[in-house]
Design an enzyme around this catalytic site. Structure first.
Site, PDB file in Angstrom:
ATOM      1  N   LYS A  88       2.507   7.160  -2.283  1.00  0.00           N
ATOM      2  CA  LYS A  88       1.186   7.523  -1.774  1.00  0.00           C
ATOM      3  C   LYS A  88       0.965   9.036  -1.729  1.00  0.00           C
ATOM      4  O   LYS A  88       1.894   9.841  -1.797  1.00  0.00           O
ATOM      5  CB  LYS A  88       0.953   6.881  -0.411  1.00  0.00           C
ATOM      6  N   ARG A 130       6.528  -2.637   1.401  1.00  0.00           N
ATOM      7  CA  ARG A 130       5.701  -2.926   0.222  1.00  0.00           C
ATOM      8  C   ARG A 130       5.863  -1.775  -0.762  1.00  0.00           C
ATOM      9  O   ARG A 130       5.460  -0.645  -0.490  1.00  0.00           O
ATOM     10  CB  ARG A 130       4.237  -3.087   0.654  1.00  0.00           C
TER      11      ARG A 130
END
Length: 301
Positions: free
Chosen positions: A244, A278
């Site tokens: 991210k 995840r």
């Protein structure tokens, strides 16, 4: 009768993990986390996801990738047909269905691990469950579509309740909070109560504080630093940090060069109580998660 995907039955004495945090009911399965964390592999069948957009838009390539993720050690596969990166344009229901349902249909019965549908649309979730999905991963905590809780309630699917503030097109415009962690805890607590009132049992739910969704760089780091505070919700914690932007900001790395930064967040998340990670890079992050778990929760005996 439920199937124990993670192996033998586990009690509190095995790893010091509270029973309420240690299991997740999804479909006919019981996922257990006391022995090690659970790795959720990411499969985006989209043209515009921030990391792997367009790579798996073709159905056959997506199926092949899902099987690869399972072989690498994924404990579930999370399939999404709409990018929810900041400022992503929304996708209509019909388009999302065209992207995800053929993939799920081809994988159902082939994968040994459960399929998760990453959507906030009730119709997409319903059709995905019919096609073989066993988990609904809703970035809005079932707030964007008021029908979602009824869809999950009418099935045996597991549910991921995530925190966000605003839709992907709007969520990064206001990332200031008076008290970040308490506000997220309060939101997730309310969503758990709402889900229970619709007939969804507590053991079918996990919570996700929503790294990167309506949070600043400092907010994302604060969540990781204080992840243990979400244990008051008495549900397993899912964390999605993989590749991210906040990692890129800290390290000055482009999307494809954030593996080591991701690994650091995975290890710290496990140390602070995460049970489900995840990730894109399943094989390597599985090793990171298992090693971190072994250090902080040595096996009995």
């Amino acid at each position: 009768m439920t199937r124990d995907v993670m192996g033998e039955a586990i009690g509190v004495s095995d790893a010091g993990v509270s029973p309420c945090h240690a299991v997740w009911r999804v479909g006919e399965r019981t996922l257990r986390f006391a022995q090690r964390p659970h790795i959720m592999g990411i499969l985006n069948v989209t043209p515009d996801s921030f990391s792997d957009g367009s790579l798996f838009l073709d159905c056959e390539r997506a199926v092949e990738r899902a099987l690869e993720l399972e072989e690498e050690g994924a404990d579930s596969i999370d399939i999404g047909g709409e990018s929810t990166r900041p400022s992503a344009a929304p996708v209509d229901e019909e388009q999302e269905l065209r992207r995800v349902i053929p993939v799920i249909e081809k994988l159902a019965g082939r994968l040994r691990v459960p399929i998760s549908i990453d959507t906030y649309k009730a119709t997409v979730a319903r059709e995905a469950i019919r096609a073989g999905a066993e988990i609904v991963n809703d970035i809005s905590g079932c707030t964007f579509d008021p029908r979602m809780l009824d869809v999950v309630s009418s099935s045996a699917a597991g549910l991921v309740l995530m925190h966000t503030r605003g839709t992907p097109t709007e969520m990064q415009k206001n990332t200031a909070y008076s008290t970040l962690i308490p506000e997220i805890v309060h939101f997730l607590s309310e969503r758990i109560t709402a889900a229970e009132s619709c007939g969804i049992s507590l053991e079918r739910m996990v919570v996700d504080p929503g790294i990167g969704f309506g949070k600043s760089l400092e907010g994302n780091l604060e969540i990781l630093r204080n992840l243990d505070q979400f244990s008051v919700l008495e549900r397993p914690i899912l964390i999605g940090t993989s590749r991210k932007a906040f990692i890129g900001t800290v390290l000055h790395r482009e999307t494809g060069d954030r593996a080591y930064g991701t690994a650091a967040t995975i290890a710290l998340a496990v140390a602070n109580g995460a049970s489900i990670l995840r990730v894109h890079d399943v094989r390597h992050m599985r090793d990171v998660a298992i090693m971190a778990h072994a250090v902080i929760r040595p096996p009995a005996g």
